[in-house]
Design a protein around this motif. Structure first.
Motif, mmCIF file in Angstrom:
data_model
loop_
_atom_site.group_PDB
_atom_site.id
_atom_site.type_symbol
_atom_site.label_atom_id
_atom_site.label_comp_id
_atom_site.label_asym_id
_atom_site.label_seq_id
_atom_site.Cartn_x
_atom_site.Cartn_y
_atom_site.Cartn_z
ATOM 1 N N ILE A 114 -0.082 6.978 -1.032
ATOM 2 C CA ILE A 114 1.363 6.899 -1.237
ATOM 3 C C ILE A 114 1.878 5.580 -0.691
ATOM 4 N N CYS A 115 2.734 4.893 -1.454
ATOM 5 C CA CYS A 115 3.358 3.661 -0.974
ATOM 6 C C CYS A 115 4.405 4.028 0.075
ATOM 7 N N SER A 116 4.290 3.481 1.262
ATOM 8 C CA SER A 116 5.277 3.786 2.301
ATOM 9 C C SER A 116 6.549 2.960 2.116
ATOM 10 N N GLY A 117 6.543 2.034 1.175
ATOM 11 C CA GLY A 117 7.746 1.253 0.887
ATOM 12 C C GLY A 117 8.716 1.967 -0.021
ATOM 13 N N CYS A 118 8.183 2.691 -1.032
ATOM 14 C CA CYS A 118 9.075 3.348 -1.993
ATOM 15 C C CYS A 118 8.630 4.755 -2.365
ATOM 16 N N PHE A 119 7.523 5.231 -1.789
ATOM 17 C CA PHE A 119 6.983 6.573 -1.983
ATOM 18 C C PHE A 119 6.398 6.807 -3.374
ATOM 19 N N ALA A 120 6.065 5.734 -4.081
ATOM 20 C CA ALA A 120 5.369 5.885 -5.364
ATOM 21 C C ALA A 120 3.940 6.344 -5.089
ATOM 22 N N ARG A 121 3.378 7.115 -5.993
ATOM 23 C CA ARG A 121 1.981 7.531 -5.860
ATOM 24 C C ARG A 121 1.120 6.414 -6.397
ATOM 25 N N LEU A 122 0.264 5.840 -5.534
ATOM 26 C CA LEU A 122 -0.592 4.723 -5.911
ATOM 27 C C LEU A 122 -1.980 5.174 -6.342
ATOM 28 N N ARG A 123 -2.470 6.250 -5.762
ATOM 29 C CA ARG A 123 -3.817 6.727 -6.066
ATOM 30 C C ARG A 123 -3.819 8.245 -6.151
ATOM 31 N N ARG A 124 -4.769 8.731 -6.898
ATOM 32 C CA ARG A 124 -5.066 10.163 -6.951
ATOM 33 C C ARG A 124 -6.553 10.301 -6.701
ATOM 34 N N SER A 125 -6.963 11.469 -6.244
ATOM 35 C CA SER A 125 -8.393 11.696 -6.035
ATOM 36 C C SER A 125 -8.719 13.161 -6.244
ATOM 37 N N ARG A 168 -6.533 4.631 -9.439
ATOM 38 C CA ARG A 168 -5.156 4.161 -9.339
ATOM 39 C C ARG A 168 -4.283 4.865 -10.372
ATOM 40 N N THR A 169 -3.033 5.059 -10.015
ATOM 41 C CA THR A 169 -2.067 5.623 -10.955
ATOM 42 C C THR A 169 -1.391 4.479 -11.699
ATOM 43 N N ASP A 170 -0.482 4.827 -12.593
ATOM 44 C CA ASP A 170 0.256 3.806 -13.342
ATOM 45 C C ASP A 170 1.208 3.006 -12.455
ATOM 46 N N ASP A 171 1.544 3.541 -11.282
ATOM 47 C CA ASP A 171 2.434 2.821 -10.357
ATOM 48 C C ASP A 171 1.708 1.762 -9.538
ATOM 49 N N ALA A 172 0.392 1.720 -9.613
ATOM 50 C CA ALA A 172 -0.402 0.764 -8.832
ATOM 51 C C ALA A 172 -0.900 -0.362 -9.731
ATOM 52 N N VAL A 219 -8.382 -14.847 0.153
ATOM 53 C CA VAL A 219 -7.594 -14.019 -0.743
ATOM 54 C C VAL A 219 -8.372 -12.713 -0.898
ATOM 55 N N VAL A 220 -7.757 -11.624 -0.443
ATOM 56 C CA VAL A 220 -8.407 -10.325 -0.421
ATOM 57 C C VAL A 220 -7.754 -9.431 -1.471
ATOM 58 N N PRO A 221 -8.549 -8.851 -2.384
ATOM 59 C CA PRO A 221 -7.962 -7.950 -3.382
ATOM 60 C C PRO A 221 -7.380 -6.706 -2.720
ATOM 61 N N ARG A 222 -6.193 -6.309 -3.132
ATOM 62 C CA ARG A 222 -5.528 -5.119 -2.596
ATOM 63 C C ARG A 222 -4.782 -4.420 -3.723
ATOM 64 N N THR A 223 -4.717 -3.106 -3.643
ATOM 65 C CA THR A 223 -3.845 -2.367 -4.543
ATOM 66 C C THR A 223 -2.419 -2.678 -4.141
ATOM 67 N N THR A 224 -1.596 -3.005 -5.109
ATOM 68 C CA THR A 224 -0.208 -3.367 -4.858
ATOM 69 C C THR A 224 0.689 -2.395 -5.608
ATOM 70 N N CYS A 225 1.796 -2.028 -5.001
ATOM 71 C CA CYS A 225 2.725 -1.108 -5.640
ATOM 72 C C CYS A 225 3.445 -1.832 -6.767
ATOM 73 N N GLY A 226 3.349 -1.284 -7.961
ATOM 74 C CA GLY A 226 4.028 -1.865 -9.111
ATOM 75 C C GLY A 226 5.519 -1.614 -9.102
ATOM 76 N N GLU A 227 5.986 -0.700 -8.265
ATOM 77 C CA GLU A 227 7.414 -0.387 -8.191
ATOM 78 C C GLU A 227 8.160 -1.311 -7.234
ATOM 79 N N CYS A 228 7.633 -1.481 -6.022
ATOM 80 C CA CYS A 228 8.354 -2.278 -5.016
ATOM 81 C C CYS A 228 7.612 -3.545 -4.614
ATOM 82 N N GLY A 229 6.348 -3.699 -5.050
ATOM 83 C CA GLY A 229 5.597 -4.910 -4.750
ATOM 84 C C GLY A 229 4.908 -4.934 -3.405
ATOM 85 N N SER A 230 4.914 -3.834 -2.668
ATOM 86 C CA SER A 230 4.287 -3.853 -1.344
ATOM 87 C C SER A 230 2.769 -3.936 -1.487
#
Length: 189
Positions: free
Chosen positions: A34-45, A62-66, A106-117
């Motif tokens: 879960i993104c702690s910036g906007c509470f979007a779901r970033l991953r499912r498992s 990853r979900t569509d929000d990631a 430069v380290v790859p990271r999952t980024t929130c597509g909603e808020c950019g965190s």
């Protein structure tokens, strides 16, 4: 005809206290899905059990929000401490510990597509009242995904009230924690 009752996960806490904050941190804030910036779901498992010995395999996606993103980290050189000998003034050792350089990773990271965190971690800036209100529907959705009944109107009211209270308006994490706990408590029968 039998009736089916749904039970809500156990939650006993004081809505504005440290237990509410601990509940929120454990269930939402520190959940890497879960993104702690906007509470979007970033991953499912899912966890699949297989084999005769009950081995499990977890699949995460990853979900569509990631989105694919990256983090930029400064590289530091770690050496041994330098020592200047008083007798002859000579220096022994290599570069000082933690000498910074102009090299970056430069380290790859999952980024929130909603808020950019980056990595789904909330930024340090304080949200406006409108920005905080905009995040409430996702917060309510995340709590419901975990099996909690939530009074969404109560969550909205608490966030709105605390964001307009001058001595509390800058502590977004505690505002959301209090609102989440009060929304769950208010929905109890």
């Amino acid at each position: 005809m039998a009736t089916t009752e749904t039970t809500q996960p156990s939650l006993t806490l004081t809505a504005s206290g440290d237990r509410a904050l601990a509940f929120f941190e454990r269930r939402i804030w520190h959940d890497g899905h879960i993104c702690s910036g906007c509470f979007a779901r970033l991953r499912r498992s899912t966890t699949d059990e297989h084999g005769d010995w009950g081995e499990t395999t977890e699949q995460t996606w990853r979900t569509d929000d990631a989105v694919d993103g990256h983090d930029v980290l400064a590289k530091g050189t770690v050496g041994v401490e330098t020592t200047r000998h008083p007798a002859d003034g000579k220096v022994t050792g290599t570069a000082p510990k933690r000498e910074s350089t102009s090299t970056y990773h430069v380290v790859p990271r999952t980024t929130c597509g909603e808020c950019g965190s980056v990595g789904g971690r909330a930024g340090s800036e304080t949200l406006s009242t409108g920005e905080a209100i905009d995040r409430v529907p996702r917060l309510v959705e995340r709590l419901r995904e975990q099996g909690f009944a939530v009074d969404a109107d109560r969550v909205f009211d608490v966030v709105r009230h605390l964001k307009t209270t001058p001595d509390r308006a800058s502590d977004d994490k505690r505002i959301f924690a209090t609102a989440a706990a009060m929304g769950v408590e208010s929905a109890r029968p």
